[in-house]
Every structure is written in structure tokens, then in C-alpha cells.
Design a protein around this motif. Sequence first.
Motif, PDB file in Angstrom:
ATOM      1  N   ASN A 206      44.417  25.252  60.701  1.00 62.02           N
ATOM      2  CA  ASN A 206      45.545  26.199  60.751  1.00 62.02           C
ATOM      3  C   ASN A 206      46.750  25.662  59.980  1.00 62.02           C
ATOM      4  O   ASN A 206      47.894  25.699  60.456  1.00 62.02           O
ATOM      5  N   ILE A 207      46.494  25.161  58.782  1.00 59.27           N
ATOM      6  CA  ILE A 207      47.563  24.653  57.913  1.00 59.27           C
ATOM      7  C   ILE A 207      47.396  25.241  56.509  1.00 59.27           C
ATOM      8  O   ILE A 207      46.297  25.644  56.121  1.00 59.27           O
TER       9      ILE A 207
ATOM     10  N   ALA B 294      42.697  37.026  58.373  1.00 60.25           N
ATOM     11  CA  ALA B 294      43.104  37.332  59.745  1.00 60.25           C
ATOM     12  C   ALA B 294      44.238  36.423  60.189  1.00 60.25           C
ATOM     13  O   ALA B 294      45.167  36.866  60.890  1.00 60.25           O
ATOM     14  N   ASP B 295      44.194  35.146  59.797  1.00 61.43           N
ATOM     15  CA  ASP B 295      45.289  34.226  60.128  1.00 61.43           C
ATOM     16  C   ASP B 295      46.602  34.694  59.508  1.00 61.43           C
ATOM     17  O   ASP B 295      47.684  34.445  60.061  1.00 61.43           O
ATOM     18  N   LEU B 296      46.511  35.366  58.367  1.00 62.55           N
ATOM     19  CA  LEU B 296      47.703  35.894  57.695  1.00 62.55           C
ATOM     20  C   LEU B 296      48.092  37.281  58.221  1.00 62.55           C
ATOM     21  O   LEU B 296      48.982  37.914  57.663  1.00 62.55           O
ATOM     22  N   LYS B 297      47.405  37.747  59.294  1.00 58.72           N
ATOM     23  CA  LYS B 297      47.654  39.056  59.906  1.00 58.72           C
ATOM     24  C   LYS B 297      47.299  40.212  58.969  1.00 58.72           C
ATOM     25  O   LYS B 297      47.766  41.336  59.149  1.00 58.72           O
ATOM     26  N   MET B 298      46.455  39.942  57.991  1.00 57.15           N
ATOM     27  CA  MET B 298      45.988  40.980  57.067  1.00 57.15           C
ATOM     28  C   MET B 298      44.641  41.488  57.588  1.00 57.15           C
ATOM     29  O   MET B 298      43.583  41.229  57.027  1.00 57.15           O
ATOM     30  N   PHE B 299      44.698  42.220  58.694  1.00 57.66           N
ATOM     31  CA  PHE B 299      43.480  42.544  59.436  1.00 57.66           C
ATOM     32  C   PHE B 299      42.557  43.506  58.698  1.00 57.66           C
ATOM     33  O   PHE B 299      41.333  43.357  58.757  1.00 57.66           O
ATOM     34  N   ASP B 300      43.101  44.503  57.999  1.00 55.31           N
ATOM     35  CA  ASP B 300      42.248  45.446  57.268  1.00 55.31           C
ATOM     36  C   ASP B 300      41.471  44.722  56.173  1.00 55.31           C
ATOM     37  O   ASP B 300      40.263  44.941  55.985  1.00 55.31           O
ATOM     38  N   GLU B 301      42.172  43.831  55.452  1.00 48.37           N
ATOM     39  CA  GLU B 301      41.508  43.055  54.403  1.00 48.37           C
ATOM     40  C   GLU B 301      40.488  42.092  55.008  1.00 48.37           C
ATOM     41  O   GLU B 301      39.405  41.863  54.445  1.00 48.37           O
TER      42      GLU B 301
END
Length: 274
Positions: free
Chosen positions: A196-197, A228-235
Motif C-alpha cells: 500500500n505504497i 481499486a486502491d485509487l478508488k477508481m472502481f469502474d476501471e
Amino acid sequence: MNHPKASPFARIEQEVGLSKITVEYSRPSAKGRTLFGNQPNGAPGLVPYGRIWRVGANESTKITFSTNVIIGDNSLVKGTYALYAFPNENKWEIVFHKNLTHWGDGRKNYDPNEDALRIALLPTEVKDFQESFLISFDDIDHNGTLMNWNWGTTQISIPIHFDTKAIMKVQIADKLSNAPSAQTYYEIARYYQEQNIHTNEAKEYVERAIELGGDTYYFHRVRSLILADLKMFDEAITAAKISMKLAEKEGKDEFVRLNQDNIAHWKALSLIKK
């Protein structure tokens, strides 16, 4: 004559991140005897309080660290050390000793000036009785572990930590400067995602891996996790669907299920985000 040992030799190796710990020791058994402190009649037990113990039997116990290490809050350089202990009822002193030549506990020749490190720890009482003295490792992750000593109902837990991130930083810089392949970019991206870095860099590296190495279920799976970690869930869902299709073609059922679970989870998170 070669005969069976009352306290047989044991060797344990444990990888922790990019480091390795090796312990060589002999395992005495309780056989109904009082282990630590005094017997009920006041006579000393097998390991009297306040006196040096070799942490096992026969030769002194040896521990080897392949890289520099932190024991508790104290730094210790890589290498091999003799392990000793000074048990007491409410506190133990654990010693990493530089002199490896003593037989057993080296009681007559032991010199505290040759200690590399000495730390104090509290013993704990455990429910299950350990008949033969046991050294083991637990709570292992990329950066550390607990080394546990168990005998009878007494347990000592020694926290061990490695600066794996610093080791990886040097390795990554070296790999990136030397004609990195698709696999190199993927492995760096996967490590960053697991830790997570550097998430934005991880995204760039996994996309570079796909560009150089083509479509694989594991490249796209790691890309989906990073998105997903970047909150780009659709992608992330789109990437997971690609990974799932590629995994199906190769008969990787486990990765099909993992992607399905992630897709369902991220769809729910995407709705919340919207």
C-alpha cells in the motif's frame, strides 16, 4: 559410538521478507521435571533463576541473520550469534553473544563484554504444555516476526524486525536501471500494491508491464487491485473482468473466483461513491 541424543539437534530456517533467520539448537525434554526456578523442595530446577542458560542443550544455540536486524528497539548487524538467557520469575534477559566458541552456556568463560545485544522481556504462561523445548516463528509478514521459545508452560516472545522496504528500494533502483522487463515492472507494481505504497507509481509500472508483456491474468489482476486502491472502481471492475476471462482460458479457477469476489465488492463501493 554414534548413539541417539537425549536432546536431539534441530535446525529451523525462516524467511522474513527478503531476509532469512537460521536457528540451530538442541531440544531437551521436560520428563516430569521442574524446568525453571526451584523445585518444590527448594532445590534448583533444570534452569535455575538468575543463572545463564544456553537456550536448549548441548552446544550453545546459534542464530544467524542474513541481513541487519532490529531486535525489539535495538539494531543488530547481520551475522551469527550465540543465544543465551538469564531467566528470572518475572523478567528474562535475552543475550545475543558474539563469542561462538563456548561449549554449552560457557558459564566459566562467558564475558558480558562480548554481548552484541541484551534485552529484557517478560515471560508469559501458556495453557498448553510443551514437552520438548521449541523455538518457532509466528506472526510473519514482509517486515518482521516473533521468535517464540516454549518449554513447559513458559513462553518468551522476541520481536524481530527487518527494514525490508529499504532493501527493496535498493533492489528496485538497481532493476530499473538495468533494462527492466515486463516482469520487472509487474513485480515492482505488485510489491507496491501489497505494501500500500507509491500507488500512482504502481499503476504506471503495471501498465508498462502490460505494454511490454501483453495481456496476462496476473498483470490485469494487479492492475485491478491498484485501481481499486485509487478508488477508481469502474476501471478496476473492467480490469478484473479482463483478468477473469484470461484466467478462465488458462483454467485458473482460483483467480476466476478472486476476480468475481472483487467485482461484486467494487460494484457495491462504486454505488456508494456515486
